[in-house]
Design a protein around this motif. Structure first.
Motif, PDB file in Angstrom:
ATOM      1  N   THR A 154       1.956   5.100   1.853  1.00  0.00           N
ATOM      2  CA  THR A 154       2.147   5.051   0.405  1.00  0.00           C
ATOM      3  C   THR A 154       2.767   6.348  -0.098  1.00  0.00           C
ATOM      4  OG1 THR A 154      -0.094   5.883  -0.020  1.00  0.00           O
ATOM      5  CG2 THR A 154       0.199   3.492   0.032  1.00  0.00           C
ATOM      6  N   GLU A 155       3.450   6.255  -1.244  1.00  0.00           N
ATOM      7  CA  GLU A 155       4.031   7.440  -1.877  1.00  0.00           C
ATOM      8  C   GLU A 155       2.966   8.140  -2.727  1.00  0.00           C
ATOM      9  OE1 GLU A 155       7.340   6.202  -4.203  1.00  0.00           O
ATOM     10  OE2 GLU A 155       8.594   5.687  -2.473  1.00  0.00           O
ATOM     11  N   ARG A 156       2.875   9.458  -2.583  1.00  0.00           N
ATOM     12  CA  ARG A 156       1.954  10.259  -3.397  1.00  0.00           C
ATOM     13  C   ARG A 156       0.569   9.619  -3.420  1.00  0.00           C
ATOM     14  NH1 ARG A 156       6.746  10.022  -5.943  1.00  0.00           N
ATOM     15  NH2 ARG A 156       6.087   8.337  -7.325  1.00  0.00           N
ATOM     16  N   PHE A 157       0.022   9.431  -2.217  1.00  0.00           N
ATOM     17  CA  PHE A 157      -1.264   8.762  -2.079  1.00  0.00           C
ATOM     18  C   PHE A 157      -2.322   9.396  -2.970  1.00  0.00           C
ATOM     19  CE2 PHE A 157      -5.468   8.392  -0.109  1.00  0.00           C
ATOM     20  CZ  PHE A 157      -5.598   7.016  -0.069  1.00  0.00           C
ATOM     21  N   GLN A 158      -3.043   8.528  -3.693  1.00  0.00           N
ATOM     22  CA  GLN A 158      -4.138   8.982  -4.537  1.00  0.00           C
ATOM     23  C   GLN A 158      -5.458   8.543  -3.914  1.00  0.00           C
ATOM     24  OE1 GLN A 158      -3.746   7.749  -8.673  1.00  0.00           O
ATOM     25  NE2 GLN A 158      -1.585   7.335  -8.322  1.00  0.00           N
ATOM     26  N   GLY A 159      -6.410   9.466  -3.881  1.00  0.00           N
ATOM     27  CA  GLY A 159      -7.734   9.070  -3.452  1.00  0.00           C
ATOM     28  C   GLY A 159      -8.286   8.046  -4.429  1.00  0.00           C
ATOM     29  N   MET A 160      -8.990   7.078  -3.926  1.00  0.00           N
ATOM     30  CA  MET A 160      -9.547   6.055  -4.801  1.00  0.00           C
ATOM     31  C   MET A 160     -10.896   5.611  -4.266  1.00  0.00           C
ATOM     32  SD  MET A 160      -7.236   2.678  -3.800  1.00  0.00           S
ATOM     33  CE  MET A 160      -8.352   1.507  -4.578  1.00  0.00           C
ATOM     34  N   ASP A 161     -11.679   5.015  -5.134  1.00  0.00           N
ATOM     35  CA  ASP A 161     -12.977   4.483  -4.758  1.00  0.00           C
ATOM     36  C   ASP A 161     -12.811   2.976  -4.594  1.00  0.00           C
ATOM     37  OD1 ASP A 161     -15.633   4.132  -4.255  1.00  0.00           O
ATOM     38  OD2 ASP A 161     -16.241   4.174  -6.367  1.00  0.00           O
ATOM     39  N   PRO A 162     -12.495   2.514  -3.378  1.00  0.00           N
ATOM     40  CA  PRO A 162     -12.180   1.097  -3.202  1.00  0.00           C
ATOM     41  C   PRO A 162     -13.428   0.231  -3.355  1.00  0.00           C
ATOM     42  CG  PRO A 162     -12.297   2.179  -1.076  1.00  0.00           C
ATOM     43  CD  PRO A 162     -12.418   3.260  -2.106  1.00  0.00           C
ATOM     44  N   PRO A 163     -13.248  -0.991  -3.814  1.00  0.00           N
ATOM     45  CA  PRO A 163     -14.405  -1.874  -3.969  1.00  0.00           C
ATOM     46  C   PRO A 163     -14.852  -2.454  -2.639  1.00  0.00           C
ATOM     47  CG  PRO A 163     -12.409  -3.064  -4.498  1.00  0.00           C
ATOM     48  CD  PRO A 163     -11.994  -1.636  -4.230  1.00  0.00           C
ATOM     49  N   ASP A 164     -16.153  -2.659  -2.512  1.00  0.00           N
ATOM     50  CA  ASP A 164     -16.601  -3.474  -1.386  1.00  0.00           C
ATOM     51  C   ASP A 164     -16.556  -4.933  -1.843  1.00  0.00           C
ATOM     52  OD1 ASP A 164     -18.956  -4.049  -2.855  1.00  0.00           O
ATOM     53  OD2 ASP A 164     -20.080  -2.463  -1.860  1.00  0.00           O
TER      54      ASP A 164
END
Length: 206
Positions: A154-164
């Motif tokens: 991905t471009e300019r990857f952002q940390g994220m809190d992915p859903p379970d």
């Protein structure tokens, strides 16, 4: 998040097309077809998924959006014979869809929303544009192992809190979309990284 050249190459590869065929078979088994329906695909990429929606699921009209204009151009070339008559393509963001309320019989998400940091807003938009009784077909990646390559694709990857899975389905219910037991976990296929670890279909309440 927008894919970089590595991500675009992987999503347009023969391996991913095989994975999409497999996902489509699961979609059809647990959610049926959308014959004669008006359908939206979010994160349509190079357009192979739209071909499946037209041919396998028998949709009458399909709109496809993607963040990347290069993906849209690839899709235009692939789908040139359908443009204007059955297919409409545009650059767009799933967190802010231009469609009117309750305008689609089905929405397909083949591995797009799970890399959207604002995934809750994306699901709210899906719920908004689905007609009562409409279906949401989704591929979700929740496995930490499958998410490891994201900074590389991905471009300019952002940390994220992915859903379970439970969070994702609970959020869908907040917007009137019920999955229930209409999902499968293809663990073995998911180990390849080409297929998400949860494939499901939700129905919009009438």
């Amino acid at each position: 998040m927008r894919l970089n050249w590595v991500g675009r190459a992987s999503m347009n590869s023969p391996f991913r097309r095989l994975a999409q065929d497999y996902i489509a078979s699961l979609f059809e088994r647990i959610g049926g077809r959308v014959e004669g329906g008006r359908v939206l695909e979010v994160g349509c990429g190079g357009g192979y998924g739209i071909e499946l929606i037209l041919k396998r699921f028998k949709a009458a009209q399909v709109e496809g959006i993607d963040l990347d204009f290069r993906m849209i151009e690839t899709a235009r070339r692939r789908l040139s014979r359908y443009i204007d008559s059955q297919v409409r393509l545009s650059v767009g963001n799933v967190t802010f869809l231009e469609a009117k309320n309750e305008s689609f019989d089905a929405v397909f998400d083949v591995g797009a929303i799970h890399i959207e940091p604002n995934w809750r807003q994306a699901l709210a938009e899906v719920g908004r544009v689905l007609k009562p009784g409409g279906r949401f077909f989704f591929e979700l990646v929740t496995s930490r192992a499958l998410r490891l390559p994201y900074p590389l694709v991905t471009e300019r990857f952002q940390g994220m809190d992915p859903p379970d899975a439970k969070q994702f389905m609970a959020e869908l219910e907040q917007h009137g979309i019920v999955v229930g037991q209409h999902f499968v976990r293809p663990y073995l296929a998911a180990l390849t990284g080409w297929v998400g670890d949860l494939i499901g279909v939700g129905w919009k309440r009438n």
